[in-house]
Design a protein around this motif. Structure first.
Motif, mmCIF file in Angstrom:
data_model
loop_
_atom_site.group_PDB
_atom_site.id
_atom_site.type_symbol
_atom_site.label_atom_id
_atom_site.label_comp_id
_atom_site.label_asym_id
_atom_site.label_seq_id
_atom_site.Cartn_x
_atom_site.Cartn_y
_atom_site.Cartn_z
ATOM 1 N N GLU A 3 11.383 26.804 -18.307
ATOM 2 C CA GLU A 3 10.831 25.542 -18.793
ATOM 3 C C GLU A 3 11.345 24.404 -17.920
ATOM 4 O OE1 GLU A 3 12.976 26.946 -21.497
ATOM 5 O OE2 GLU A 3 11.452 28.259 -22.349
ATOM 6 N N GLU A 4 10.550 23.381 -17.787
ATOM 7 C CA GLU A 4 10.919 22.274 -16.921
ATOM 8 C C GLU A 4 10.939 20.977 -17.697
ATOM 9 O OE1 GLU A 4 8.387 21.970 -13.575
ATOM 10 O OE2 GLU A 4 8.210 24.131 -13.308
ATOM 11 N N ARG A 5 11.723 20.072 -17.206
ATOM 12 C CA ARG A 5 11.605 18.687 -17.663
ATOM 13 C C ARG A 5 10.481 18.067 -16.862
ATOM 14 N NH1 ARG A 5 13.375 17.337 -22.128
ATOM 15 N NH2 ARG A 5 13.765 15.209 -21.463
ATOM 16 N N PRO A 6 9.675 17.222 -17.456
ATOM 17 C CA PRO A 6 8.541 16.630 -16.739
ATOM 18 C C PRO A 6 8.982 15.821 -15.529
ATOM 19 C CG PRO A 6 8.401 16.273 -19.107
ATOM 20 C CD PRO A 6 9.773 16.803 -18.831
ATOM 21 N N ALA A 110 -0.606 29.635 -15.023
ATOM 22 C CA ALA A 110 -0.955 30.986 -14.586
ATOM 23 C C ALA A 110 0.271 31.868 -14.446
ATOM 24 C CB ALA A 110 -1.723 30.925 -13.272
ATOM 25 N N GLY A 111 1.422 31.289 -14.107
ATOM 26 C CA GLY A 111 2.619 32.083 -13.900
ATOM 27 C C GLY A 111 3.533 32.149 -15.106
ATOM 28 N N LEU A 115 2.484 32.645 -22.041
ATOM 29 C CA LEU A 115 1.185 32.071 -22.428
ATOM 30 C C LEU A 115 0.101 33.152 -22.487
ATOM 31 C CD1 LEU A 115 1.086 28.632 -20.583
ATOM 32 C CD2 LEU A 115 1.187 29.075 -23.045
ATOM 33 N N ARG A 116 -0.112 33.823 -21.395
ATOM 34 C CA ARG A 116 -1.121 34.889 -21.343
ATOM 35 C C ARG A 116 -2.453 34.439 -21.957
ATOM 36 N NH1 ARG A 116 2.499 40.192 -23.114
ATOM 37 N NH2 ARG A 116 4.003 40.047 -21.367
ATOM 38 N N ILE A 125 -6.490 24.435 -15.852
ATOM 39 C CA ILE A 125 -5.325 23.857 -16.512
ATOM 40 C C ILE A 125 -4.075 24.287 -15.770
ATOM 41 C CG2 ILE A 125 -4.011 23.765 -18.680
ATOM 42 C CD1 ILE A 125 -6.713 22.373 -18.825
ATOM 43 N N ARG A 126 -3.175 23.341 -15.517
ATOM 44 C CA ARG A 126 -1.939 23.661 -14.798
ATOM 45 C C ARG A 126 -0.705 23.446 -15.675
ATOM 46 N NH1 ARG A 126 -1.679 20.839 -9.166
ATOM 47 N NH2 ARG A 126 0.092 22.291 -9.034
ATOM 48 N N SER A 127 -0.728 22.364 -16.482
ATOM 49 C CA SER A 127 0.462 22.086 -17.301
ATOM 50 C C SER A 127 0.180 22.366 -18.780
ATOM 51 C CB SER A 127 0.923 20.637 -17.141
ATOM 52 O OG SER A 127 -0.005 19.763 -17.745
ATOM 53 N N PHE A 128 1.234 22.796 -19.443
ATOM 54 C CA PHE A 128 1.141 23.120 -20.878
ATOM 55 C C PHE A 128 2.429 22.634 -21.543
ATOM 56 C CE2 PHE A 128 1.425 25.427 -24.759
ATOM 57 C CZ PHE A 128 0.168 25.905 -25.088
ATOM 58 N N ALA A 129 2.265 21.741 -22.538
ATOM 59 C CA ALA A 129 3.420 21.204 -23.265
ATOM 60 C C ALA A 129 3.297 21.599 -24.733
ATOM 61 C CB ALA A 129 3.497 19.700 -23.129
ATOM 62 N N ALA A 130 4.389 22.160 -25.277
ATOM 63 C CA ALA A 130 4.414 22.545 -26.697
ATOM 64 C C ALA A 130 5.363 21.605 -27.414
ATOM 65 C CB ALA A 130 4.853 23.994 -26.860
#
Length: 587
Positions: A3-6, A110-111, A115-116, A125-130
């Protein structure tokens, strides 16, 4: 992938005022709302506006299932989020955010193995935030935000999203509590109404059908069934709800109590399964049986005794029944157990009562028949005694009176004539007494001319004996005579009422009314005497027997008798004898 910080985005950061305004807008939009879907739709609109994302979805915790379920989606690429609607805590990126209670972001959809969701990458879509929605340190939901721009959300959006998650978490929990309270109130009201309805219904078959219908409607199932066990533990009765008569006919024979039904019927605990076909206790369905998946069944228990089972299948609008549904069905089954026992006891009591009533009616008919025979025997004996008094005693006294008068004409001295005069008066009085006695015993006119003539003759003698003015009115009597028993019972009632008036009421006049209405003989005896308290007289063993006797006589011919009296206001004895055809006879 970690996970990354934005990272910083090309988009201009929000100023403090803008950030405060955004938070205020979210707070105002969710502060007073109680509708969960309205809160979520409003929140997603603000999130999309604040972050510039392409799509967002809101998931809410389904506590009974222990899963976060998608409630709504928004944004131009909302279709890319379809395909996965449920996450358990810790499952996937949304589940991980829910479990940890903090915002998680990936910029390589994608990586990201958690998520799958191929549709996201396919849509660019490239970014996903939960974003977890937290209230009182408990995650009640998750908002997923996706964007084709890997730099979003940027640092300046994170603070806002985190605060939005707090506001939204409290609003969602408030809406969930409100929904639970409303649902509980509706269920309690429905359960209360169902309990009242069950308590009021004591016919077993009707009661059982009402129970199964109530359970299906109350919990929201497509099908419901109720089985009642016999002493041998096997199903004796089986009722359904939601299945048509045609469907039942096609299914054929009723269940035998195997499989899940048997487990409930012979067990003590509820059974709730999401899919009947996957449960090892399944027994299978007969041909033409409706397709069923979700199942909820409870035993109907009363003081440790299993009276039967109550079960539901196919939860409407949901994949399976909930823990709340189970609790509600258990409560309904508890009410049903008491109602079933009451109905069974009522049925047994009703049968016993019917049996005893039948016996009582038979005894009453026998008693009426015997009473009729007793009265007929009494009247026949009265007739014989009256005839003997008239033919023998009265004739003998008449002959004696003639001899006394002949002796009075002979040339006897004064002393002998005086003794003969005394003897003549005694014989004359005895003769009058015998004639009156014969009339009281059995008026000849009752046999010869019927009821009205006999009452009229009796009133003439009554006037002379008691020195009382009397009046008789009669209407509607045809040439056909009443039955001998009816005429005797009515005449003796009038006679008893007149005697009571003369002996106890000290009246100045007495009125008798008789009327033939075509369907009944009605009549009354009325005086203007001192009156009495009927309740007091009923308690008086001596006078109460007279009133009881009149009622018994009238009741013997199917009639009713009422007495109206008050102290100082006279008395009215009123009767009605129905004419069924058997009370009439040709003259």
């Amino acid at each position: 992938m970690h996970e990354e910080r934005p990272e910083p985005a090309s988009r201009q950061p929000h100023t403090d005022d803008q950030e405060l305004g955004a938070l205020t807008a979210v707070a105002e939009a969710t502060a007073s709302a109680l509708d969960l879907d309205e809160i979520l739709r409003t929140a997603l609109d603000h999130v999309l506006d604040l972050t510039g994302a392409d799509a967002a979805e809101a998931l809410v915790l389904d506590e009974p299932a222990g899963e976060f379920v998608v409630r709504t989606r928004a944004g131009p690429l909302a279709g890319a989020l379809e395909g996965r609607d449920r996450f358990r805590a810790g499952e996937g990126l949304p589940g991980a955010a829910a479990h940890r209670g903090e915002l998680l972001v990936t910029r390589d959809v994608a990586g990201e193995p958690r998520l799958r969701r191929p549709a996201l990458a396919a849509a660019g879509i490239r970014s996903f935030a939960a974003l977890p929605l937290v209230s009182h340190r408990r995650t009640v939901g998750v908002v997923n935000v996706v964007s084709r721009d890997a730099a979003r959300p940027a640092d300046h959006d994170v603070r806002i999203l985190t605060r939005v998650g707090q506001f939204l978490g409290m609003a969602v929990e408030r809406a969930l509590v409100h929904r639970r309270a409303q649902r509980l109130a509706r269920q309690l009201e429905a359960l209360n109404q169902a309990s009242l309805a069950l308590a009021a219904d004591l016919t077993l078959d009707t009661l059982l059908q009402r129970i199964v219908d109530t359970a299906r409607i109350l919990i929201g199932a497509r099908y419901a069934a109720l089985g009642v066990a016999g002493p041998d533990g096997q199903l004796r009765q089986f009722l359904t709800s939601g299945i048509s008569e045609e469907e039942r006919r096609r299914i054929g024979s009723l269940p035998k109590g195997h499989g899940l039904l048997g487990a409930i019927l012979h067990g003590r605990e509820p059974i709730r399964v999401p899919d009947i076909g996957r449960d090892p206790r399944r027994f299978g369905f007969p041909p033409h049986h409706p397709e069923m998946h979700s199942f909820l069944g409870v035993p109907i228990l009363l003081r440790g005794r299993n009276l039967g089972n109550l079960y539901l299948t196919e939860k409407v609008g949901e994949p399976e029944f909930t823990e709340e549904d189970e609790g509600l069905l258990v409560a309904l089954a508890a009410h049903a157990a008491v109602a079933i026992e009451n109905a069974q006891r009522f049925g047994q009591t009703h049968k016993e009562l019917d049996r005893r009533l039948a016996e009582l009616e038979a005894k009453n008919r026998l008693l009426a028949e015997l009473s009729g025979k007793v009265i007929s025997a009494q009247e026949e004996e009265r007739r014989r005694v009256a005839r003997d008094l008239h033919d023998d005693t009265a004739q003998a006294l008449t002959s004696l009176l003639v001899q006394v008068r002949l002796l009075e004409r002979a040339g006897l001295d004064e002393s002998a004539r005086t003794r003969l005069a005394t003897l003549r008066e005694l014989v004359d009085g005895a003769l009058e007494g015998v004639r009156r006695m014969a009339l009281d015993l059995r008026p000849p006119l009752l046999d010869d001319l019927g009821l009205v003539a006999a009452v009229d003759a009796y009133l003439r003698e009554y006037r002379e004996r008691w020195d009382l003015p009397t009046r008789l009115t009669s209407h509607g009597f045809p040439s056909d005579r009443l039955s001998p028993l009816a005429e005797v019972c009515i005449f003796r009632t009038v006679q008893e009422a007149l005697t009571n008036a003369a002996k106890h009421a000290r009246p100045s006049r007495v009125t008798v009314h008789l009327e033939h209405t075509g369907t009944a003989v009605v009549g009354w005896v009325e005086d203007d005497g001192c009156g009495f308290d009927p309740d007091t007289v009923r308690r008086d063993g001596s006078r109460g027997l007279g009133l009881f006797g009149m009622r018994e006589r009238i009741g013997l011919v199917g009639g009713t008798l009422d007495i109206y009296s008050r102290l100082g206001e006279g008395t009215r004895v009123q009767f009605r004898v129905p004419l069924t055809g058997q009370e009439r006879t040709d003259d």
